[in-house]
Design an enzyme around this catalytic site. Sequence first.
Site, PDB file in Angstrom:
ATOM      1  N   ARG A  13      47.923  30.997  40.050  1.00 21.97           N
ATOM      2  CA  ARG A  13      46.656  31.212  40.735  1.00 21.97           C
ATOM      3  C   ARG A  13      46.098  29.861  41.179  1.00 21.97           C
ATOM      4  O   ARG A  13      46.577  28.814  40.759  1.00 21.97           O
ATOM      5  CB  ARG A  13      45.670  31.938  39.822  1.00 21.97           C
ATOM      6  CG  ARG A  13      46.020  33.395  39.576  1.00 21.97           C
ATOM      7  CD  ARG A  13      45.143  33.987  38.473  1.00 21.97           C
ATOM      8  NE  ARG A  13      43.726  33.928  38.807  1.00 21.97           N
ATOM      9  CZ  ARG A  13      42.741  34.153  37.917  1.00 21.97           C
ATOM     10  NH1 ARG A  13      43.040  34.393  36.639  1.00 21.97           N
ATOM     11  NH2 ARG A  13      41.481  34.106  38.300  1.00 21.97           N
ATOM     12  N   SER A  15      42.912  28.526  40.915  1.00 25.87           N
ATOM     13  CA  SER A  15      41.763  27.885  40.261  1.00 25.87           C
ATOM     14  C   SER A  15      42.188  26.608  39.551  1.00 25.87           C
ATOM     15  O   SER A  15      43.371  26.400  39.239  1.00 25.87           O
ATOM     16  CB  SER A  15      41.125  28.840  39.249  1.00 25.87           C
ATOM     17  OG  SER A  15      41.974  29.006  38.124  1.00 25.87           O
ATOM     18  N   LYS A  84      46.373  36.986  28.583  1.00 24.27           N
ATOM     19  CA  LYS A  84      45.445  38.113  28.508  1.00 24.27           C
ATOM     20  C   LYS A  84      45.257  38.801  29.861  1.00 24.27           C
ATOM     21  O   LYS A  84      44.713  39.913  29.917  1.00 24.27           O
ATOM     22  CB  LYS A  84      44.098  37.663  27.954  1.00 24.27           C
ATOM     23  CG  LYS A  84      43.321  36.693  28.812  1.00 24.27           C
ATOM     24  CD  LYS A  84      42.060  36.231  28.098  1.00 24.27           C
ATOM     25  CE  LYS A  84      41.257  35.223  28.914  1.00 24.27           C
ATOM     26  NZ  LYS A  84      40.718  35.777  30.154  1.00 24.27           N
ATOM     27  N   ASP A  85      45.711  38.158  30.949  1.00 24.40           N
ATOM     28  CA  ASP A  85      45.571  38.761  32.276  1.00 24.40           C
ATOM     29  C   ASP A  85      46.673  39.769  32.591  1.00 24.40           C
ATOM     30  O   ASP A  85      46.565  40.509  33.572  1.00 24.40           O
ATOM     31  CB  ASP A  85      45.575  37.676  33.355  1.00 24.40           C
ATOM     32  CG  ASP A  85      44.284  36.862  33.386  1.00 24.40           C
ATOM     33  OD1 ASP A  85      43.284  37.311  32.794  1.00 24.40           O
ATOM     34  OD2 ASP A  85      44.296  35.775  33.995  1.00 24.40           O
ATOM     35  N   THR A 128      28.242  37.238  30.336  1.00 26.50           N
ATOM     36  CA  THR A 128      29.649  37.579  30.160  1.00 26.50           C
ATOM     37  C   THR A 128      29.894  38.915  30.838  1.00 26.50           C
ATOM     38  O   THR A 128      29.002  39.763  30.894  1.00 26.50           O
ATOM     39  CB  THR A 128      30.072  37.675  28.684  1.00 26.50           C
ATOM     40  OG1 THR A 128      31.465  38.042  28.615  1.00 26.50           O
ATOM     41  CG2 THR A 128      29.277  38.722  27.928  1.00 26.50           C
ATOM     42  N   SER A 130      32.540  40.681  29.729  1.00 26.64           N
ATOM     43  CA  SER A 130      33.490  41.256  28.784  1.00 26.64           C
ATOM     44  C   SER A 130      32.811  42.276  27.866  1.00 26.64           C
ATOM     45  O   SER A 130      32.009  41.894  27.006  1.00 26.64           O
ATOM     46  CB  SER A 130      34.114  40.149  27.927  1.00 26.64           C
ATOM     47  OG  SER A 130      34.760  40.682  26.797  1.00 26.64           O
ATOM     48  N   ARG A 132      34.189  43.638  25.459  1.00 25.26           N
ATOM     49  CA  ARG A 132      34.663  43.286  24.117  1.00 25.26           C
ATOM     50  C   ARG A 132      33.694  42.317  23.449  1.00 25.26           C
ATOM     51  O   ARG A 132      33.313  42.490  22.292  1.00 25.26           O
ATOM     52  CB  ARG A 132      36.063  42.658  24.212  1.00 25.26           C
ATOM     53  CG  ARG A 132      36.571  42.054  22.903  1.00 25.26           C
ATOM     54  CD  ARG A 132      37.841  41.245  23.141  1.00 25.26           C
ATOM     55  NE  ARG A 132      37.644  40.116  24.030  1.00 25.26           N
ATOM     56  CZ  ARG A 132      37.156  38.938  23.649  1.00 25.26           C
ATOM     57  NH1 ARG A 132      36.814  38.739  22.390  1.00 25.26           N
ATOM     58  NH2 ARG A 132      37.026  37.965  24.524  1.00 25.26           N
ATOM     59  N   ARG A 133      33.301  41.276  24.186  1.00 26.62           N
ATOM     60  CA  ARG A 133      32.351  40.315  23.640  1.00 26.62           C
ATOM     61  C   ARG A 133      30.993  40.965  23.419  1.00 26.62           C
ATOM     62  O   ARG A 133      30.359  40.777  22.379  1.00 26.62           O
ATOM     63  CB  ARG A 133      32.221  39.113  24.583  1.00 26.62           C
ATOM     64  CG  ARG A 133      33.480  38.251  24.643  1.00 26.62           C
ATOM     65  CD  ARG A 133      33.408  37.224  25.748  1.00 26.62           C
ATOM     66  NE  ARG A 133      34.598  36.359  25.754  1.00 26.62           N
ATOM     67  CZ  ARG A 133      35.126  35.813  26.834  1.00 26.62           C
ATOM     68  NH1 ARG A 133      34.593  36.043  28.024  1.00 26.62           N
ATOM     69  NH2 ARG A 133      36.196  35.046  26.741  1.00 26.62           N
ATOM     70  N   ARG A 150      30.759  36.449  36.578  1.00 27.78           N
ATOM     71  CA  ARG A 150      32.176  36.166  36.715  1.00 27.78           C
ATOM     72  C   ARG A 150      32.331  34.922  37.581  1.00 27.78           C
ATOM     73  O   ARG A 150      31.369  34.391  38.114  1.00 27.78           O
ATOM     74  CB  ARG A 150      32.964  37.351  37.280  1.00 27.78           C
ATOM     75  CG  ARG A 150      32.532  37.833  38.646  1.00 27.78           C
ATOM     76  CD  ARG A 150      33.555  38.777  39.260  1.00 27.78           C
ATOM     77  NE  ARG A 150      34.838  38.118  39.464  1.00 27.78           N
ATOM     78  CZ  ARG A 150      35.806  38.595  40.241  1.00 27.78           C
ATOM     79  NH1 ARG A 150      35.621  39.747  40.874  1.00 27.78           N
ATOM     80  NH2 ARG A 150      36.945  37.953  40.403  1.00 27.78           N
ATOM     81  N   GLY A 151      33.564  34.462  37.688  1.00 25.38           N
ATOM     82  CA  GLY A 151      33.838  33.242  38.418  1.00 25.38           C
ATOM     83  C   GLY A 151      34.640  32.291  37.552  1.00 25.38           C
ATOM     84  O   GLY A 151      34.958  32.583  36.404  1.00 25.38           O
ATOM     85  N   ASN A 152      34.969  31.131  38.106  1.00 24.46           N
ATOM     86  CA  ASN A 152      35.747  30.165  37.352  1.00 24.46           C
ATOM     87  C   ASN A 152      34.884  29.514  36.270  1.00 24.46           C
ATOM     88  O   ASN A 152      33.682  29.793  36.165  1.00 24.46           O
ATOM     89  CB  ASN A 152      36.396  29.134  38.277  1.00 24.46           C
ATOM     90  CG  ASN A 152      35.370  28.332  39.069  1.00 24.46           C
ATOM     91  OD1 ASN A 152      34.276  28.062  38.610  1.00 24.46           O
ATOM     92  ND2 ASN A 152      35.744  27.944  40.285  1.00 24.46           N
ATOM     93  N   VAL A 153      35.479  28.660  35.476  1.00 23.15           N
ATOM     94  CA  VAL A 153      34.760  28.054  34.354  1.00 23.15           C
ATOM     95  C   VAL A 153      33.530  27.299  34.841  1.00 23.15           C
ATOM     96  O   VAL A 153      32.431  27.434  34.282  1.00 23.15           O
ATOM     97  CB  VAL A 153      35.700  27.125  33.557  1.00 23.15           C
ATOM     98  CG1 VAL A 153      34.907  26.333  32.514  1.00 23.15           C
ATOM     99  CG2 VAL A 153      36.799  27.945  32.871  1.00 23.15           C
ATOM    100  N   ARG A 156      30.715  29.697  35.813  1.00 15.79           N
ATOM    101  CA  ARG A 156      30.043  30.337  34.683  1.00 15.79           C
ATOM    102  C   ARG A 156      29.187  29.351  33.911  1.00 15.79           C
ATOM    103  O   ARG A 156      28.062  29.664  33.503  1.00 15.79           O
ATOM    104  CB  ARG A 156      31.081  31.015  33.784  1.00 15.79           C
ATOM    105  CG  ARG A 156      31.583  32.337  34.371  1.00 15.79           C
ATOM    106  CD  ARG A 156      32.626  32.984  33.505  1.00 15.79           C
ATOM    107  NE  ARG A 156      33.923  32.364  33.699  1.00 15.79           N
ATOM    108  CZ  ARG A 156      34.985  32.622  32.933  1.00 15.79           C
ATOM    109  NH1 ARG A 156      34.875  33.454  31.911  1.00 15.79           N
ATOM    110  NH2 ARG A 156      36.140  32.034  33.190  1.00 15.79           N
ATOM    111  N   CYS A 242      42.665  54.461  26.161  1.00 21.18           N
ATOM    112  CA  CYS A 242      41.433  54.020  25.514  1.00 21.18           C
ATOM    113  C   CYS A 242      40.291  53.902  26.509  1.00 21.18           C
ATOM    114  O   CYS A 242      40.457  53.392  27.605  1.00 21.18           O
ATOM    115  CB  CYS A 242      41.670  52.696  24.807  1.00 21.18           C
ATOM    116  SG  CYS A 242      40.373  52.282  23.656  1.00 21.18           S
TER     117      CYS A 242
END
Length: 309
Positions: A13, A15, A84-85, A128, A130, A132-133, A150-153, A156, A242
């Site tokens: 990718r 980024s 994780k992706d 976030t 997520s 999950r978080r 969302r977005g790159n580091v 965020r 799920c």
Amino acid sequence: MTMADRTIKIGTRTSALAIAQTDEVVGTLRASFPDARFQVVPITSDGDRRKDAPLLSLGRGTFAKRLEQALLDEEIDMAVHSAKDLASALPDGLDIAAYPKRKDPRDVIVNRWGLRFADLPPGATLGTSSPRRCGQLLSVRPDIVFVPIRGNVDTRLSKVGDGCDGVVIAAAGLQRLGRLDEATEILTPELCVPDAGQGALAVEIRADDEAITDMLSAVNHPDTWAAVTAERAFVQTAGGGCRVPVAAYAVVEGEELRIRAMACLPDGSTIFRKSVTESADDPHLAGRAAAEALLQTGADSIMYRDGPT
């Protein structure tokens, strides 16, 4: 044709984080195979194109699909992903050949006060996308307000103090960009079980490319391979139908795998946790056993029910 006669194309990718991750793999390959030629091929993923789409709507695997198609079309010879992706089931003809040594798999909080999560003021806003978080942290602090980002580091982190009081983000992303010192607190897996594969890279190839398979043995880290394989097996077993966030985090301890598993509602009102210890000899079996153990806690009462959660 020998490997020395072949230019090996490595998809990534676009980024800054993705490039940094790919550079880790390429650096190891160049050190191990100094006579080989490597070319990094940046590819814009579908997820990166759809910048305005909510992250949850994209689904696991969206950020990998374009690279996987490039592999199938023989435009590239390997693709470097955040583990994780990847979807739990890979496209026919593709395989994971290596998991390099994992970075810190945990989540971190960065906030404008420099406070620990437990000490954040009531009503503090954390960014976030997520579930999950959100579910895990709301189960402990239902007074916290989560806002989708969302977005790159860089994007965020820029939201801290400008849209939200703090963000929850993967430690590994900060670590790979040399910014881990910006984390206010690293969250323990007991509080927030990481996503399956978080902190790890996965190198995906065409399953029939034996030369590349052999080459990537120089990149693979056995303990990371065992842990992430178990986590992915957990997701494949527990997450097939799920409707709610699930997570698994595995650690190799000698001849055993210790696996923390979790399922929750995104609003934090219900959460199930289970830790199991299984043989590291068969990570697939260990991951499936963790999923079955979590289901037996009563987690199946939320994991497969119909309708909104």
